[in-house]
Design a protein around this motif. Structure first.
Motif, mmCIF file in Angstrom:
data_model
loop_
_atom_site.group_PDB
_atom_site.id
_atom_site.type_symbol
_atom_site.label_atom_id
_atom_site.label_comp_id
_atom_site.label_asym_id
_atom_site.label_seq_id
_atom_site.Cartn_x
_atom_site.Cartn_y
_atom_site.Cartn_z
ATOM 1 N N UNK A 293 0.868 -1.182 0.000
ATOM 2 C CA UNK A 293 0.000 0.000 0.000
ATOM 3 C C UNK A 293 0.901 1.227 0.000
ATOM 4 N N UNK A 294 1.150 1.783 -1.169
ATOM 5 C CA UNK A 294 2.053 2.932 -1.301
ATOM 6 C C UNK A 294 1.284 4.226 -1.058
ATOM 7 N N UNK A 295 1.979 5.211 -0.459
ATOM 8 C CA UNK A 295 1.363 6.506 -0.115
ATOM 9 C C UNK A 295 0.072 6.274 0.668
ATOM 10 N N UNK A 296 0.207 5.631 1.821
ATOM 11 C CA UNK A 296 -0.968 5.269 2.602
ATOM 12 C C UNK A 296 -1.802 6.450 3.047
ATOM 13 N N UNK A 297 -1.156 7.582 3.375
ATOM 14 C CA UNK A 297 -1.922 8.749 3.801
ATOM 15 C C UNK A 297 -2.799 9.275 2.670
ATOM 16 N N UNK A 342 4.398 10.322 6.183
ATOM 17 C CA UNK A 342 3.875 10.945 7.396
ATOM 18 C C UNK A 342 3.053 9.925 8.175
ATOM 19 N N UNK A 343 2.879 10.199 9.447
ATOM 20 C CA UNK A 343 2.045 9.365 10.308
ATOM 21 C C UNK A 343 0.899 10.226 10.820
ATOM 22 N N UNK A 344 -0.307 9.866 10.437
ATOM 23 C CA UNK A 344 -1.491 10.587 10.878
ATOM 24 C C UNK A 344 -2.508 9.579 11.378
ATOM 25 N N UNK A 379 7.076 15.361 10.192
ATOM 26 C CA UNK A 379 6.969 16.376 9.150
ATOM 27 C C UNK A 379 8.364 16.932 8.895
ATOM 28 N N UNK A 380 9.048 16.401 7.921
ATOM 29 C CA UNK A 380 10.409 16.832 7.652
ATOM 30 C C UNK A 380 10.663 16.780 6.161
ATOM 31 N N UNK A 381 11.609 17.574 5.741
ATOM 32 C CA UNK A 381 12.013 17.636 4.340
ATOM 33 C C UNK A 381 13.489 17.286 4.264
ATOM 34 N N UNK A 552 -0.213 20.884 5.836
ATOM 35 C CA UNK A 552 1.247 20.863 5.893
ATOM 36 C C UNK A 552 1.811 19.572 5.309
ATOM 37 N N UNK A 553 1.046 18.494 5.336
ATOM 38 C CA UNK A 553 1.498 17.257 4.704
ATOM 39 C C UNK A 553 1.564 17.414 3.191
ATOM 40 N N UNK A 554 0.597 18.141 2.612
ATOM 41 C CA UNK A 554 0.659 18.426 1.178
ATOM 42 C C UNK A 554 1.900 19.250 0.841
#
Length: 754
Positions: A293-297, A342-344, A379-381, A552-554
């Motif tokens: 399951x890619x890009x779960x968020x 990310x984890x939401x 949340x990091x880049x 912010x995730x976007x």
């Protein structure tokens, strides 16, 4: 006659014999009276800016204590502040009545600090080779010789070691651009290749009819296509392993034929796979042993929860089916892998629904960002990504974007690829036409046709002749022109412009991405968030968030299109003065190593400044910026199609502005949005209350025409301050209508899905 002591004052206006009096004819007497009073008010304001005349010594004491003359405002002179166009209509200036920034300017370090990339491949030593992670020499050699991948990244080292060794569920979390796709593809390819070797040793043939062993789910069609491309490149050394895709936008009949022939690995979108599980009897999933399951968020954000539940339940039910022939090396249980940057809460919900006793695979925070190992890092880049934000008033947004792009591609070869993220599809179409205005379809195909730069000087009311069979603007699903040459660059430095959003046909979206990826000239991609997730677009040096993200995730995923796999990159976000400056604190949550601030004047000076020498006046950049803005406005007025497109983009942008997440709605406050100034960023000169698009609001397409006529006549003699006050009054009513429309359409609707 004797002097009776009476003093008669025959004072007349000072400009009575110098300023010609305008005569107003025609129309209603009320309209003529209003126009005459407005003209007198304008002359009075002009006189107040003049220095006071030398008073006579015989002036009475009452005149000596008269009200002082109003101080002249700075910046009101020059062509940059012209308030009237050629035909006498009022045109708001770019550089007056703009709100100023409330936040103090922070000092930024001038010295550049070398920062180690956080998502780069590991050092080339014995512990960082693919052969030591569990891959066969055949696959490891293929990565090195054919794909030029010498060493794994941190997340690849952990994931490959774990998934090649054990059959346990896993949750992979890593920064964007760190190679999550290879992290789960390489173990699956290695395990299936091992099964094929064991079958051959046992005297069994391995082919496409041996069974479907792995399914990879992606939220968007573009991402599923990219995963399939990467998978095909890996399997060129194992050509007996067959892959395929099923996704929305394609014919089900051809997909059923593909499934009927047989596949070993399937890449799919959840909706289309759930449909095939219901209606395609030849799709046998009883031997599926790997589910990704890619890009779960993003899967949860797009509403695939029910489809995922159905897919997982069907896999659980059909995996119990007994086969007559046993396959050597086939695991007893299925391994499910969930990937997310990310984890939401919704990701945790998906994790509990799909994973059983998972192992968390993530690179330590101390390795990536310098944080302590126990500190949360959701949340990091990438550390090497240089981030910046620009404080730009609403009026100057469009011209500032043009200035940034001009400065970016000024030196040929310095920047190859740039992505501009915009909130909604209508706005993408409008800005694409602005950047390529005057261009034709044959120019997009590479012809050397000269850009119609003089089309802006065409007289109003004389649009260019329509081509037979031309597609009306706004019907973006049918329109196919998605590539053109930038209008503000010369032939010696050509820059291609592409557009992409979810309202385009799937074939058009796929071909556009392919053309942008393979384009050898500098290129700009104007797109919605449809291109923000998971796509690995090569040579992207700059990401511009022209419209702020909806969460912010976007933002994290948008800027993740650059600075990938250890390469450098830059990202800039446009913010308006006022409450939007609060988004800077959201940017700081990621603890960026590089975060700088830019102002609109600074960017405009760089983009429109004099490059030949300092012999021009100091405000020459204001003149050129204003000329560019007026040219865009004339371009929109000259053609009803362009004007209708600008209105659609404006209204869609306002509706999309109201769909920010609740936690950030105080930053992007509709009550603080100046709709009158914002309209100028869409090349519109109308008041917000007068901007209507036929067909967009049934029953309220044009309003009362007589009121519009009277409003146009009243605005003929207004000064700029009067216009802004009137625009703000109209903005209140227009804002209320826009919010009601947004609620009626269910909030987010299609405007943040692209």
């Amino acid at each position: 006659m004797a002097d009776d002591g009476m003093l008669l004052n025959f004072e007349i206006p000072a400009d009575a014999f110098t300023t010609p009096q305008t005569k107003f004819k025609g129309g209603r007497w009320k309209d003529r009276l209003t126009a005459r009073k407005s003209a007198e008010y304008g002359r009075q304001k002009a006189n107040e800016r003049q220095p006071p005349p030398q008073e006579s010594t015989q002036t009475s004491e009452s005149h000596q204590h008269a009200r002082p003359v109003k101080r002249a405002r700075t910046g009101d002179t020059g062509a940059a502040n012209t308030a009237f166009s050629n035909n006498g209509d009022f045109v708001s200036s770019l550089f007056t009545y703009n709100p100023t920034s409330k936040a103090p300017i922070e000092s930024t370090p001038t010295e550049e600090v070398n920062i180690e990339p956080s998502n780069a491949p590991l050092a080339d030593d014995e512990t960082a080779k693919f052969t030591t992670l569990g891959l066969s020499p055949t696959l490891a050699g293929h990565l090195l010789k054919k794909l030029d991948i010498k060493a794994p990244t941190g997340i690849q080292r952990k994931a490959i070691t774990q998934l090649c060794k054990d059959d346990t569920d896993a949750f992979i979390q890593a920064q964007t651009g760190s190679g999550k796709t290879l992290a789960y593809l390489l173990p699956i390819v290695e395990r299936i290749a091992t099964i094929s070797r064991q079958m051959k040793d046992a005297g069994q043939d391995f082919n496409r009819h041996s069974g479907l062993f792995a399914i990879i789910l992606a939220p968007t069609r573009e991402l599923s296509k990219q995963i399939s491309t990467v998978l095909d490149s890996l399997l060129s050394c194992y050509n007996w392993i067959v892959t395929g895709t099923v996704q929305g936008g394609e014919k089900k009949k051809s997909e059923k034929a593909r499934l009927r022939k047989g596949l070993n690995i399937l890449v799919a979108t959840p909706g289309r796979l759930a449909d095939h599980l219901n209606n395609t009897e030849t799709l046998d999933v009883s031997m599926v042993r790997w589910l990704v399951l890619d890009e779960g968020d993003r899967l949860m954000e797009l509403g695939f929860e029910q489809d995922l539940q159905k897919i997982i339940s069907v896999l659980n039910l059909r995996s119990r089916k007994k086969h007559e022939t046993t396959i050597p090396g086939l695991p007893e249980r299925r391994t499910t892998v969930l990937c997310s940057a990310t984890i939401k809460s919704d990701v945790e919900q998906l994790q509990s629904m799909s994973l059983k006793n998972p192992i968390s695979l993530a690179v330590d925070a101390s390795e990536n960002t310098g944080q302590s190992a126990g500190e949360e890092n959701n949340f990091s880049a990438p550390a090497q990504l240089k981030q910046s934000y620009a404080i730009v008033p609403a009026k100057q947004r469009l011209v500032t974007l043009s200035a940034v792009l001009k400065q970016t591609f000024k030196r040929k070869g310095s920047v190859m690829k740039c992505i501009v993220f915009i909130s909604c599809a209508d706005s993408v179409d409008f800005h694409f036409e602005i950047l390529t205005r005057g261009g034709k379809k044959d120019r997009a195909e590479g012809d050397s046709e000269k850009t119609d730069a003089h089309s802006m000087d065409r007289k109003p009311g004389k649009p260019p002749p329509k081509k037979p069979g031309s597609i009306p603007q706004g019907n973006t699903i049918s329109e196919t022109r998605t590539q053109g040459r930038a209008a503000f660059f010369s032939k010696d430095n050509p820059v291609q412009v592409f557009r992409l959003h979810g309202s385009l046909q799937q074939a058009t979206r796929t071909s556009t991405l392919k053309a942008y990826t393979k384009c050898e000239e500098p290129a700009i991609l104007v797109c919605t968030d449809v291109a923000s997730r998971g796509l690995d677009l090569p040579n992207v040096d700059l990401v511009i968030e022209y419209d702020p993200p909806f969460s912010k995730d976007d933002h994290l995923h948008r800027i993740g299109r650059t600075a990938r796999a250890g390469r450098d990159g830059r990202a800039m976000i446009f913010l308006q003065p006022g409450c939007e400056e609060g988004y800077v604190e959201v940017l700081k949550e990621a603890r960026p190593r590089n975060l700088t601030r830019h102002d609109a004047d600074e960017l405009l000076k760089k983009g429109f400044g004099n490059s030949k020498g300092p012999e021009e006046s100091d405000n020459s950049w204001e003149v050129r910026a204003t000329d560019w803005q007026l040219g865009v406005e004339r371009w929109a007025i000259d053609n009803p199609k362009h004007l209708d497109q600008a209105k659609r983009a404006y209204q869609s942008h306002v509706r999309a502005y109201a769909t920010h997440v609740a936690a950030e709605r105080h930053i992007f406050d509709m009550q603080e949005l100046h709709l009158g100034h914002l309209a100028k960023a869409f090349a519109l000169r109308d008041k917000p209350g007068s901007i209507h698009v036929a067909g967009l609001r049934p029953g309220k397409d044009s309003g009362n025409k007589s009121k519009q006529v009277r409003g146009q006549k009243r605005s003929a003699g207004r000064t700029e301050k009067d216009e802004d006050v009137a625009a703000e009054t109209d903005a209140t009513e227009a804002r209320r209508k826009m919010q009601a429309m947004s609620r009626a359409m269910g909030g987010a609707s299609e405007f943040n899905l692209g």
